[in-house]
Design a protein around this motif. Structure first.
Motif, PDB file in Angstrom:
ATOM      1  N   VAL A  27      -0.135   2.446   5.574  1.00 23.26           N
ATOM      2  CA  VAL A  27      -0.955   1.996   4.923  1.00 23.26           C
ATOM      3  C   VAL A  27      -1.047   0.910   3.646  1.00 23.26           C
ATOM      4  CG1 VAL A  27      -1.844   2.930   2.838  1.00 23.26           C
ATOM      5  CG2 VAL A  27      -1.241   4.144   4.163  1.00 23.26           C
ATOM      6  N   MET A  72      -3.645  -0.329  -4.125  1.00 26.91           N
ATOM      7  CA  MET A  72      -3.771   0.270  -5.298  1.00 26.91           C
ATOM      8  C   MET A  72      -2.600   0.360  -6.491  1.00 26.91           C
ATOM      9  SD  MET A  72      -3.260   3.130  -2.883  1.00 26.91           S
ATOM     10  CE  MET A  72      -3.981   3.011  -1.816  1.00 26.91           C
ATOM     11  N   THR A  86       1.698   5.527  -0.774  1.00 18.60           N
ATOM     12  CA  THR A  86       0.282   5.310  -1.973  1.00 18.60           C
ATOM     13  C   THR A  86       1.331   4.475  -3.154  1.00 18.60           C
ATOM     14  OG1 THR A  86       0.726   6.715  -3.025  1.00 18.60           O
ATOM     15  CG2 THR A  86      -0.953   7.124  -2.250  1.00 18.60           C
ATOM     16  N   ASN A  87       2.909   4.039  -2.543  1.00 17.47           N
ATOM     17  CA  ASN A  87       3.472   3.392  -3.854  1.00 17.47           C
ATOM     18  C   ASN A  87       3.863   1.818  -2.918  1.00 17.47           C
ATOM     19  OD1 ASN A  87       3.835   4.415  -6.354  1.00 17.47           O
ATOM     20  ND2 ASN A  87       3.983   5.795  -5.027  1.00 17.47           N
ATOM     21  N   ASP A 104       4.506   9.845  -3.440  1.00 17.17           N
ATOM     22  CA  ASP A 104       4.318   9.470  -1.352  1.00 17.17           C
ATOM     23  C   ASP A 104       4.592   7.993  -1.656  1.00 17.17           C
ATOM     24  OD1 ASP A 104       2.865   9.481   0.157  1.00 17.17           O
ATOM     25  OD2 ASP A 104       0.814   9.910  -0.249  1.00 17.17           O
ATOM     26  N   LEU A 107      -6.427   8.649  -4.259  1.00 21.59           N
ATOM     27  CA  LEU A 107      -6.814   7.365  -4.220  1.00 21.59           C
ATOM     28  C   LEU A 107      -7.525   6.507  -4.747  1.00 21.59           C
ATOM     29  CD1 LEU A 107      -5.922   7.755  -0.616  1.00 21.59           C
ATOM     30  CD2 LEU A 107      -4.716   7.040  -2.033  1.00 21.59           C
ATOM     31  N   PRO A 125       0.097  -0.312   0.734  1.00 24.21           N
ATOM     32  CA  PRO A 125      -0.918  -0.306  -0.001  1.00 24.21           C
ATOM     33  C   PRO A 125      -0.663  -1.245  -1.408  1.00 24.21           C
ATOM     34  CG  PRO A 125       1.285   0.816  -0.696  1.00 24.21           C
ATOM     35  CD  PRO A 125       1.353   0.601   0.723  1.00 24.21           C
ATOM     36  N   TYR A 161      -6.052   5.408  -8.318  1.00 18.86           N
ATOM     37  CA  TYR A 161      -5.463   4.795  -8.041  1.00 18.86           C
ATOM     38  C   TYR A 161      -5.418   2.834  -7.881  1.00 18.86           C
ATOM     39  CZ  TYR A 161      -2.217   8.412  -6.835  1.00 18.86           C
ATOM     40  OH  TYR A 161      -1.576   9.852  -7.514  1.00 18.86           O
ATOM     41  N   ASP A 162      -6.454   3.333  -7.159  1.00 22.13           N
ATOM     42  CA  ASP A 162      -7.629   2.222  -6.864  1.00 22.13           C
ATOM     43  C   ASP A 162      -8.720   1.610  -7.776  1.00 22.13           C
ATOM     44  OD1 ASP A 162      -9.070  -0.059  -5.123  1.00 22.13           O
ATOM     45  OD2 ASP A 162     -10.728   1.322  -5.843  1.00 22.13           O
TER      46      ASP A 162
END
Length: 529
Positions: free
Chosen positions: A233, A239, A130-131, A127, A196, A235, A199-200
């Motif tokens: 977002v 994350m 989230t990267n 995604d 998430l 990230p 990942y966090d």
């Protein structure tokens, strides 16, 4: 005859006065003409020479050139004593600006190789949201870390060194006989539903990359090339990078140790105690991300209506003031597109401001809006309808002027025309008013590009459309394209200022009638928007 003579006298007296001194008139049929006639070629030329000059560097959204153009427009509005109507500060005082932010993101060329095997998108899913950008990562060892949970009642991280590691984890959370260890009930905790959080947590423990084994890969939307509202977002620093893998991919990654993973999964479920192990691998991950942020600002000014009730209804007159900027050493000045509309809008606003100052202001409120980001995909108007400064239900109409200073090939030799687009798409009232207003300017109203099957789809290509999408009657005045459209040769010397002034007057007369009629425009057309 007496009215005509009175109006002519006022016009003559006005032309001998300073710009800031409005004519004094009484309510009669000649009022609108008095103020429309203040929209003159000389003033339009003065504005356009600056807005479409090399010093504005092509006015591309997000650049210093557009900010210079915004400051020039703001200065004219202040000089003409036209009130700001943009975003309010902490004290509730409005500015002329409505700032906005858009973002764009896309994957670069991705590749994942595991033990000399190249993965396909059937083997993994990632995604963008989230990267962070990961240009290249060589991995010689992965760490199986249970479910990747760090909770007071259960922690896969306790006593394990994870800094700089690539971890492989299971989806969800451990449970026995239908009861979850963390809850501890038959209801799953947040760890089951919120990747998430995993990942966090991984980032906090110094993990470089998280691989989540999924029974079914999530189908993340493929991002388009268009701009999206907000900053995104981002990230980075929030994350750890991550992607999902199938069980088949996990077998490829772990080899014979995959059976150990299955065995440990059963032990965790039986006793509720974390398990972990490391496996040597040869893996290379390339996951580049391209992200852009675009910041701009709309400008808004208002002439408040004179009627205590109707002043809470708003007519917008709009023009985008951005263009294409610079390409190498070439400056795309955008004199016609849309320095022409932006310059005319300054003088249209001035005309209404003078009407109000003389005691003959419009009954409804007029909002004058210069929009940025049009060339990036109608972004300024898109943002405005997303975050309107007055309720959209109180917005009566939008009159949009975009490219009004040139003559297209179809009308070569006859500059006295204008393409009318959208006037009858939502409201028969609006179309009638445009035609009535044209009795003053006597332009050829060409509806060619208003056709539903117009292959150019101009109806959808300027800022009025974002108002129309919200059921607000809208009309777009447009002179058509020409050989200099979106080229460095769209320059001031090719502008027909008499034509610009006429279309400015048509816009003024149209807005004047909408603002002063007893009844609001009716939305009475369906299926043509």
């Amino acid at each position: 005859m007496r009215i005509v003579f009175f109006v002519l006298c006022l016009l003559c007296s006005f032309n001998t006065r300073a710009q800031s001194t409005p004519p004094t008139v009484i309510n009669n049929e000649g009022i609108s003409r008095v103020f429309a006639e203040t929209i003159i070629p000389e003033r339009l030329r003065r504005h356009l020479m600056i807005l479409a000059g090399d010093g504005m560097e092509g006015r591309e959204t997000g650049t210093a050139g557009l900010k210079k153009a915004a400051e020039y427009i703001k200065g004219r509005l202040e000089n003409y004593h036209i009130a700001p109507f943009g975003k309010k500060d902490s004290l509730g005082i409005p500015s002329y600006f409505q700032p906005f932010v858009f973002h764009k993101e896309a994957w670069g060329k991705r590749s994942i190789h595991i033990n000399n095997t190249s993965l396909t998108t059937a083997d993994y899913a990632a995604d963008l949201a989230t990267n962070a950008h990961l240009p290249s990562l060589n991995v010689d060892e992965v760490l199986f870390l249970g479910y990747g949970i760090d909770d007071a009642s259960y922690s896969d991280y306790a006593g394990v060194e994870t800094k700089g590691k690539v971890i492989v984890i299971l989806e969800g959370e451990p449970r026995k006989n239908g009861e979850f260890f963390i809850s501890p009930t038959k209801a799953a905790s947040d760890w089951s539903h919120n990747d998430l959080r995993k990942y966090d947590t991984a980032l906090k423990h110094g993990v470089k990359l998280v691989l989540v084994i999924k029974d079914t890969l999530s189908l993340f939307p493929v991002p388009g090339s268009g701009w999206k509202l907000g900053e995104g977002v981002h990230p980075e620093g929030k994350m750890a990078n991550n992607f999902q893998i199938t069980h088949q991919t996990a077998q490829l990654l772990l080899g014979k140790k995959y059976k150990k993973l299955q065995r440990y999964q059963r032990k965790i479920a039986k006793k509720g105690k974390p398990k972990h192990f490391s496996v040597p691998v040869a893996m290379k991950v390339v996951m580049p991300v391209k992200r852009k942020i675009l910041k701009g600002a709309n400008l808004l000014a208002i002439v408040e209506g004179s009627d205590p009730k109707l002043k809470n209804e708003y007519i917008f007159i709009s023009a985008h003031y951005d263009h294409l900027g610079k390409r190498g050493t070439d400056v795309y000045n955008g004199a016609d597109d849309n320095g022409s509309g932006s310059s005319a809008l300054i003088e249209i606003a001035h005309a209404f401001a003078q009407a109000k100052e003389s005691g003959n202001g419009p009954k409804r409120s007029l909002v004058f809006m210069w929009m940025a980001g049009e060339e990036k995909g109608l972004l300024g108007s898109r943002y405005y309808v997303h975050a309107p400064l007055v309720p959209l239900k109180n917005t009566v109409a939008d009159i949009n002027i975009d490219m009004i200073g040139r003559v297209d090939e179809t009308h070569a030799g006859n500059p006295n025309y204008i393409y009318v687009i959208g006037a009858d798409r939502l409201s028969t009232d609006l179309d009638k008013i445009v035609k009535s207003a044209n009795s003053h300017t006597k332009l050829l109203l060409d509806y060619k590009y208003n056709a539903a099957d117009d292959p150019n789809r101009f109806y959808y290509r300027s800022d009025h459309y974002n108002f129309a999408k919200n059921n607000i009657p809208s009309v777009f005045f447009f002179n058509g394209t020409h050989e200099d459209y979106h080229r460095p040769t769209d320059t001031v010397d090719k502008i027909n200022f008499d034509k610009m002034a006429k279309i400015g007057k048509l816009t003024f007369y149209t807005a004047w009638e909408i603002a002063n009629r007893p009844d609001r425009l009716k939305v009475d057309v369906l299926g043509r928007n």
